[in-house]
Structure formats: C-alpha cells, structure tokens
Design a protein around this motif. Structure first.
Motif, mmCIF file in Angstrom:
data_model
loop_
_atom_site.group_PDB
_atom_site.id
_atom_site.type_symbol
_atom_site.label_atom_id
_atom_site.label_comp_id
_atom_site.label_asym_id
_atom_site.label_seq_id
_atom_site.Cartn_x
_atom_site.Cartn_y
_atom_site.Cartn_z
ATOM 1 N N ASP A 34 0.861 -1.173 0.000
ATOM 2 C CA ASP A 34 0.000 0.000 0.000
ATOM 3 C C ASP A 34 0.900 1.227 0.000
ATOM 4 N N ILE A 35 0.552 2.217 -0.817
ATOM 5 C CA ILE A 35 1.435 3.359 -1.036
ATOM 6 C C ILE A 35 0.785 4.658 -0.594
ATOM 7 N N THR A 36 1.604 5.489 0.060
ATOM 8 C CA THR A 36 1.204 6.853 0.404
ATOM 9 C C THR A 36 2.241 7.819 -0.161
ATOM 10 N N PHE A 37 1.771 8.894 -0.762
ATOM 11 C CA PHE A 37 2.636 10.001 -1.148
ATOM 12 C C PHE A 37 2.508 11.086 -0.078
ATOM 13 N N ALA A 38 3.600 11.415 0.612
ATOM 14 C CA ALA A 38 3.620 12.523 1.562
ATOM 15 C C ALA A 38 4.233 13.722 0.839
ATOM 16 N N VAL A 39 3.405 14.683 0.474
ATOM 17 C CA VAL A 39 3.812 15.710 -0.489
ATOM 18 C C VAL A 39 3.314 17.099 -0.065
ATOM 19 N N ASN A 40 3.669 18.092 -0.872
ATOM 20 C CA ASN A 40 3.296 19.472 -0.588
ATOM 21 C C ASN A 40 1.805 19.715 -0.862
ATOM 22 N N HIS A 41 1.322 20.839 -0.390
ATOM 23 C CA HIS A 41 -0.099 21.181 -0.497
ATOM 24 C C HIS A 41 -0.585 21.238 -1.948
ATOM 25 N N ASP A 42 0.266 21.734 -2.839
ATOM 26 C CA ASP A 42 -0.136 21.943 -4.239
ATOM 27 C C ASP A 42 0.224 20.785 -5.156
ATOM 28 N N PHE A 43 0.628 19.641 -4.580
ATOM 29 C CA PHE A 43 1.104 18.518 -5.383
ATOM 30 C C PHE A 43 0.088 18.057 -6.410
ATOM 31 N N VAL A 44 -1.143 17.837 -5.988
ATOM 32 C CA VAL A 44 -2.162 17.269 -6.883
ATOM 33 C C VAL A 44 -2.415 18.184 -8.073
ATOM 34 N N SER A 45 -2.581 19.469 -7.823
ATOM 35 C CA SER A 45 -2.878 20.397 -8.922
ATOM 36 C C SER A 45 -1.691 20.507 -9.882
ATOM 37 N N ILE A 46 -0.474 20.536 -9.349
ATOM 38 C CA ILE A 46 0.715 20.596 -10.212
ATOM 39 C C ILE A 46 0.828 19.319 -11.032
ATOM 40 N N TYR A 47 0.611 18.183 -10.395
ATOM 41 C CA TYR A 47 0.683 16.878 -11.064
ATOM 42 C C TYR A 47 -0.293 16.823 -12.238
ATOM 43 N N GLU A 48 -1.537 17.182 -11.974
ATOM 44 C CA GLU A 48 -2.566 17.109 -13.027
ATOM 45 C C GLU A 48 -2.295 18.099 -14.148
ATOM 46 N N ASP A 49 -1.795 19.271 -13.796
ATOM 47 C CA ASP A 49 -1.489 20.280 -14.815
ATOM 48 C C ASP A 49 -0.297 19.845 -15.666
ATOM 49 N N LYS A 50 0.697 19.230 -15.012
ATOM 50 C CA LYS A 50 1.926 18.853 -15.703
ATOM 51 C C LYS A 50 1.726 17.659 -16.628
ATOM 52 N N PHE A 51 0.988 16.657 -16.146
ATOM 53 C CA PHE A 51 0.883 15.402 -16.895
ATOM 54 C C PHE A 51 -0.464 15.197 -17.585
ATOM 55 N N GLY A 52 -1.441 16.028 -17.290
ATOM 56 C CA GLY A 52 -2.740 15.885 -17.927
ATOM 57 C C GLY A 52 -3.502 14.665 -17.470
ATOM 58 N N ARG A 53 -3.199 14.173 -16.268
ATOM 59 C CA ARG A 53 -3.908 13.024 -15.703
ATOM 60 C C ARG A 53 -3.810 13.062 -14.182
#
Length: 385
Positions: A34-53
């Motif tokens: 089972d995996i957890t990403f411990a990341v910054n507050h804006d991670f999800v929005s940057i991820y989706e904007d960068k990769f389109g998914r």
C-alpha cells in the motif's frame, strides 16, 4: 502480508515530480504494498497540470496543509531542512509504515545522523559526494552520511544509472546498501499535448545545425562554456549554427548569461529562454534540434536529459568521463568531449562537415534498461522481496 510504503517529497518540480509519476503510472506492479505520497499542499494540482492526468486512485495522498506549505516555502537553508525533518517524523509516527522512501536524503541528513526513524529507509534521488572532492562542505556531507547510515536502518540508497559508483560507495562506507537504479525515461510523446503561446515555438531551425542545451542552467552544467565556445569559431561556422539555451536559471546566473552574450556580440547565433520548460516545449525542441549539448562539469551521475534525447534519437554531446561518458560510449548515443569551450568549439567544427547518427539498436537497449517499469521493479524488490 502487505507492506505499507510512504514516499516523502515536499518538492513538486523536476525529477521529484517525475519519479512519483512513474510510481503512480506503474501502481499495478505493487501487488503486495500500500502506497502513500507525503507531499506538498499543491502537489495534486501541479501533477494534473503537468501530466494531464490524475494520481492513481489506489495511492493515498498525505499533503501539507495550506498553512504548513506557506511556512515551508518561507523557510530556507537549515530551517527549511528542519521543517522537512519534523514533518517526516510526525508522518512516520502516525502511519506505522514498513518503509519510507526519501526522495532526497541530503536536506534532512544532518538530523538523521543523531535520530533513528521508526521504520526502514531508502533514498532515491541521491547525488554522491566522493573522497576526491576536497571542499569543506563535501567533507562534512560525507561525515554526516556515515552517521546517517550507522544510526538508521537502510534498505537501499539508490544511485541513478551507475553500478560503478554504487560499488565504490559501498566500499567507502563499508556497507552493501548502495544500489544502481535505472534513470526512468519519461515518454513525452505519451503525455497530453497542450497548445501554448511560447517564444520557444518561434525558433527557426531551417538550414542550420542546432545545438540544444536545456534543463536547469548553471555553471556546473557547462552553460557558460557553451557561450564562450563561440569565440573560437569562424564567422562562416557561426552563420551555419544555432545555439539554444533553455531552462531555469537563478537571477544572478541569468544575468551572467545575458552579459556574456552581449559582451561577445553573439546574439545572432544564440536563443536564450529562461524559465521552467513545459513538456510540450521540450517535445518541440527535441523534435527540431540537431544535437543536445550537455558539457556537464560533474559527470558521475546520469541525467534525465540523456533519456529524453535517446528517446528522440537525438545525438548527445557531453562529458567524456563518469557515468555520462560511459553511456555515450557504451550505447553509441553521442560524442564524448572535455567540458571546455575549446572542445565544444572543436566538436561544432567537426559536425559542420560530418554527421553523427545514433546506433538505433543500442539506443533501444538503453531505453529498455531505463524504463519506468525497471525503475519501479527495483524499488519493489528493495522492500517487498
């Protein structure tokens, strides 16, 4: 029994973001974890904007609060590292994880040298400091790392794409935890293409041999040597080439670049774009350019740019020693040179009358060895088998 893994990284740019992308895209390979990403507050929005998914739904995301993120971004140096260390400790105390992957171990290594974390550790984005590096900072980092290794339980500390260096480090520290990890190649062609308005798309590549230098721009990347190399070229050669410098640079270094271009009066032969490049811009540049020019002064580590270049069958001009030199020679994907202005000028003169063509079959082998699946499978083996 399923393992609980956490990947800790508060940086949401560059390789840090890409490595988490590869893990997300290959989530199905983690059959017993089972995996957890411990990341910054804006991670999800940057991820989706960068990769389109989106991040794979099977992965739990533990982010900083907006307030914590503001505190983190307001701190620098030692205070920033201490913030990361405290956050990591609090996450591990609450989560009861079997293993934690720290994407960059140096920022919090000082604190780990006298504190034991409550699970096994692994480091992914590791840049080694060698004995032959004599400055005080490097000596201190080596001493701290020795304490870090002794104090905590490490599964592995991964060195990108370099089994030779991993072997040297194991011998130096008297351990067997340093391992080579494939430098995963992000296939830009598979990402969502976003139409943008960028000066990069206005470059005229026609009828000229173009040399692309991109990524983070810095003295250690040989950026200034590229500019200086034009002083060694005749007007005839200059009229037939185009140098493209594109990527993020510090304000001071950006000014150095502009000053040098103006001082040498070579603006007609160089295009300079400062700032983070989108994947669409990188795709465009790699599709159009003749060669990728990477005269790095530090060559012991691999470079993600090499993978991008090989994936586009674009020949690379880079340093003739270390991991990068080995890649160029062993896979015949480029021309090794000394990272000096004179040697850059020499290879440009050579390519004015001669072509270099990548060995396609060896290039395919390199791409396979450094695929995202190889990257993820190595991580899985380090904790799940």
């Amino acid at each position: 029994m399923r393992k609980k893994l956490v990947f800790f990284d508060l940086i949401s740019t560059g390789h840090h973001l890409e490595y988490l992308y590869h893990i997300s895209e290959n989530y199905s390979l983690f059959k017993h974890a089972d995996i957890t990403f411990a990341v910054n507050h804006d991670f999800v929005s940057i991820y989706e904007d960068k990769f389109g998914r989106s991040v794979n739904k099977g992965i739990k995301i533990n982010t900083l609060t907006e307030e914590e993120s503001q505190i983190f971004s307001s701190k620098s140096g030692f205070k920033n590292y201490y913030f990361q260390y405290k956050k990591l400790r609090s996450i591990l105390k609450l989560g009861e994880y079997d293993s934690c992957f720290i994407m960059d171990i140096y920022p919090i290594s000082f604190f780990l040298s006298f504190s034991r974390l409550p699970c096994s550790l692994a480091g992914i984005y590791f840049i080694p400091i060698f004995k032959n590096t004599k400055d005080f900072s490097s000596k201190l980092k080596r001493s701290v790392l020795k304490c870090v290794i002794a104090k905590n339980k490490w599964n592995n500390i991964f060195v990108l794409n370099n089994p030779t260096t991993a072997s040297i480090l194991n011998k130096e520290y008297g351990v067997s935890i340093f391992k080579s990890l494939s430098d995963p190649i992000l296939d830009l062609k598979k990402l969502k293409t976003i139409k943008e308005d960028s000066e990069v798309f206005k470059i005229n590549f026609k009828n000229k041999i173009s040399f692309l230098h991109f990524g983070s721009l810095a003295d250690r990347k040989g950026t200034l040597e590229i500019i200086k190399s034009l002083n060694y070229l005749s007007p005839e050669i200059l009229s037939n080439i185009h140098i493209i410098l594109a990527g993020k640079a510090s304000r001071d270094f950006e000014n150095q670049i502009k000053t040098l271009i103006e001082e040498f009066n070579i603006s007609n032969y160089i295009s300079f774009y400062s700032g983070f490049l989108s994947y669409t811009e990188i795709d465009y540049l790699l599709t159009k350019c003749s060669y990728v020019l990477l005269p790095y002064k530090f060559s012991e580590m691999s470079s993600g740019i090499i993978g991008h270049s090989v994936n586009y069958n674009t020949p690379i001009i880079s340093c003739d020693n270390g991991a990068i030199g080995d890649i160029l020679v062993n896979y015949k994907v480029g021309i090794p040179i000394k990272p000096t202005a004179k040697d850059i000028a020499k290879v440009i003169r050579f390519l004015k009358t001669s072509d270099f063509i990548i060995d396609v079959e060896l290039a395919k082998k390199y791409l396979q060895l450094n695929s995202d699946e190889e990257f993820v499978n190595t991580i899985i083996k380090s904790v799940c088998q």
